[in-house]
Design a protein around this motif. Sequence first.
Motif, PDB file in Angstrom:
ATOM      1  N   ASN A  11       0.845  -1.181   0.000  1.00 37.73           N
ATOM      2  CA  ASN A  11       0.000   0.000   0.000  1.00 37.73           C
ATOM      3  C   ASN A  11       0.894   1.249   0.000  1.00 37.73           C
ATOM      4  O   ASN A  11       1.624   1.472   0.955  1.00 37.73           O
ATOM      5  CB  ASN A  11      -0.894  -0.042   1.246  1.00 37.73           C
TER       6      ASN A  11
ATOM      7  N   CYS B  50       1.005   3.408   3.094  1.00 39.37           N
ATOM      8  CA  CYS B  50       1.299   2.783   4.383  1.00 39.37           C
ATOM      9  C   CYS B  50       2.790   2.825   4.703  1.00 39.37           C
ATOM     10  O   CYS B  50       3.631   2.497   3.874  1.00 39.37           O
ATOM     11  CB  CYS B  50       0.798   1.341   4.345  1.00 39.37           C
TER      12      CYS B  50
ATOM     13  N   LYS C 218       4.429   1.003   6.969  1.00 43.68           N
ATOM     14  CA  LYS C 218       4.978  -0.349   7.146  1.00 43.68           C
ATOM     15  C   LYS C 218       5.293  -1.020   5.806  1.00 43.68           C
ATOM     16  O   LYS C 218       6.106  -1.933   5.750  1.00 43.68           O
ATOM     17  CB  LYS C 218       3.991  -1.220   7.924  1.00 43.68           C
ATOM     18  N   CYS C 219       4.625  -0.594   4.764  1.00 44.39           N
ATOM     19  CA  CYS C 219       4.833  -1.188   3.440  1.00 44.39           C
ATOM     20  C   CYS C 219       6.078  -0.628   2.754  1.00 44.39           C
ATOM     21  O   CYS C 219       6.578  -1.208   1.799  1.00 44.39           O
ATOM     22  CB  CYS C 219       3.622  -0.933   2.539  1.00 44.39           C
TER      23      CYS C 219
ATOM     24  N   HIS D 219       1.032  -5.651   2.433  1.00 42.60           N
ATOM     25  CA  HIS D 219       0.126  -4.958   3.341  1.00 42.60           C
ATOM     26  C   HIS D 219      -0.798  -5.931   4.084  1.00 42.60           C
ATOM     27  O   HIS D 219      -1.140  -5.715   5.242  1.00 42.60           O
ATOM     28  CB  HIS D 219      -0.689  -3.916   2.582  1.00 42.60           C
TER      29      HIS D 219
ATOM     30  N   HIS E  47       0.271  -7.133   7.594  1.00 42.75           N
ATOM     31  CA  HIS E  47       0.192  -6.288   8.795  1.00 42.75           C
ATOM     32  C   HIS E  47      -1.073  -5.419   8.801  1.00 42.75           C
ATOM     33  O   HIS E  47      -1.114  -4.380   9.463  1.00 42.75           O
ATOM     34  CB  HIS E  47       1.464  -5.434   8.948  1.00 42.75           C
TER      35      HIS E  47
HETATM   36 ZN   LIG Z   1       1.128  -1.767   4.756  1.00 43.71          ZN
END
Ligand SMILES: [Zn+2]
Length: 118
Positions: A75, A78, A80-81, A88, A91
């Motif tokens: 994503n 995002c 974290k991505c 994605h 998480h």
């Molecule tokens: Zn993500």
Amino acid sequence: MNKEGITVCPYCGEPMIYTFAFSGSEYYCLICGYDCGLFGGKIVEATKELKYKKKLYEKIFTVVNKDLIPVGAYNPKCKKCKDMKETHLEHATEKELLKDKIAREFLKNISIGVKEDE
Ligand SMILES: [Zn+2]
Ligand SMILES: [Zn+2]
């Protein structure tokens, strides 16, 4: 003359949607719920009616697609991505997973189902 082609569902003949929402299937049929890879659809001549239907189905799918988490994808919005260590889906929050589940159930419920009489 070079005729324009359009990818339709091999089961119900309706135009298919190009999407990354389903694992290993780039094409999805909104009408019967059939999904297949890039070469699983049937290419026919793009009539005005088919082109209009495709646009309509894409509009409907765009709304639902907002709640679908694409399989094996990152994503761009995002954090974290960003490092691309995990997709994605790995998480996603509980809320996102619930929305994804409901959206997929909705797609199933609005489709007439693939006829398996062959
Ligand atoms: Zn993500
Ligand atoms: Zn179909």
